[in-house]
Design an enzyme around this catalytic site. Structure first.
Site, PDB file in Angstrom:
ATOM      1  CG  HIS A   1      -1.892  -1.102   1.289  1.00 13.86           C
ATOM      2  ND1 HIS A   1      -1.792  -2.135   2.188  1.00 13.86           N
ATOM      3  CD2 HIS A   1      -3.009  -1.351   0.566  1.00 13.86           C
ATOM      4  CE1 HIS A   1      -2.797  -2.956   2.028  1.00 13.86           C
ATOM      5  NE2 HIS A   1      -3.553  -2.518   1.041  1.00 13.86           N
TER       6      HIS A   1
ATOM      7  CB  VAL B   1       5.404  -4.482  -2.911  1.00 18.19           C
ATOM      8  CG1 VAL B   1       6.529  -4.412  -1.881  1.00 18.19           C
ATOM      9  CG2 VAL B   1       5.272  -3.152  -3.655  1.00 18.19           C
TER      10      VAL B   1
ATOM     11  CB  SER C   1      -1.549 -10.454   0.755  1.00 19.98           C
ATOM     12  OG  SER C   1      -2.926 -10.619   1.060  1.00 19.98           O
TER      13      SER C   1
END
Length: 304
Positions: free
Chosen positions: A43, A182, A191
């Site tokens: 994120h 990533v 995740s």
């Protein structure tokens, strides 16, 4: 950084910041990073990408109930508000929009946004209604924040394809930007659901990235490799994990998400393909993928 919890307030804050940061008669660019929270470095990479091209960066944190099926993990989906806000502030986010379910759905929604065909396969096949929930909530967020750009992670590649198609079909004036996956140092894709994994499950989950790297190498080494060969190789490699349960292991065109016949020679495909995986380790379902242009991969050099 402003933390905003109501739709009316986020609209006001975005409008106010846009006015403040507009220069030379041009509007400031607003970038939106939609998330479900429990933020991680994946994120953060979206926020950094947004800051490169946007004058104002807004992130939303909302666990969207209508994209979860009846037996899925909505109630136990990981949440950590303080950690999320600390990460967002560290990355220089301007506004964090954290609505409640009651704000977003004050009554059972009678309107759903459906993207046909692209949602019939992969995660759409195994999670009926999931993408209707995704496209509906993203449409709501786009209407609320009115961003110029929106940033999504490529790990959810089908989601990216669906949102891009929705934006085209509904004439939304928004640039949808997919950002690279990533990974941890050992290859596991980041995740929020990784927190569910036991130590053994996490170790076993490395078979996902290992399978994807193996396939890209095989396509380089074997020019006549077919889509059927790749499906078999994926299942064989994932099968080396004693606890992996395959939902799908597929190769398709991208972003069309059209099935490739088993006999199709992959190196003959002119555009991009996606090798996509969804596998359960214990109770945790993980997805991963690799997107590449087979015809542009380097040719194998044969030495005499």
């Amino acid at each position: 950084m402003k933390v905003v919890r109501s739709i009316a307030e986020v609209r006001q804050q975005v409008k106010q910041l846009r006015q403040q940061r507009s220069q030379g008669g041009g509007d400031a660019v607003v970038g939106l990073v939609p998330t479900m929270g429990f933020l991680h470095d994946g994120h953060a990479s979206l926020m950094r990408r947004a800051k490169q091209t946007s004058d104002i960066v807004v992130i939303s944190i909302f666990v969207n109930p209508i994209q979860f099926g009846p037996n899925e993990d909505f109630e136990r989906y990981p949440r950590d508000e303080q950690r999320d806000l600390a990460l967002a502030e560290r990355e220089g986010v301007d506004i964090v929009f954290m609505p409640t379910v009651e704000d977003m759905y004050p009554a059972p929604t009678k309107t759903h946004v459906t993207v046909a065909e692209l949602t019939d396969t992969l995660c759409g096949a195994s999670r009926p209604g999931h993408f209707d929930g995704v496209s509906t909530v993203v449409t709501k967020l786009f209407n609320i924040v009115k961003p110029d750009e929106a940033f999504f992670g490529a790990k959810d590649a089908q989601q990216v394809a669906v949102i891009k198609q929705m934006v085209i079909d509904l004439n939304m004036d928004i640039n949808v930007i997919a950002c690279p996956i990533v990974r941890e140092v050992d290859g596991l894709a980041l995740s929020s659901r990784n927190v569910y994994l036991s130590a053994e499950e996490r170790e076993q989950a490395l078979v996902l990235s290992r399978s994807l790297e193996m396939i890209k190498q095989r396509v380089i080494e074997q020019p006549d490799l077919t889509a059927g060969d790749i499906r078999s190789m994926l299942r064989s490699e994932i099968g080396t994990s004693s606890i992996a349960v395959i939902d799908y292991a597929e190769i398709m065109t991208f972003p069309q998400l059209e099935a490739m016949e088993d006999r199709t020679v992959v190196r003959d495909v002119a555009g991009e393909v996606i090798v996509a995986l969804a596998v359960k380790f214990g109770k945790t379902r993980l997805i991963d993928n690799a997107i590449f242009s087979p015809s542009e991969l380097p040719q194998t050099v044969v030495h005499a």
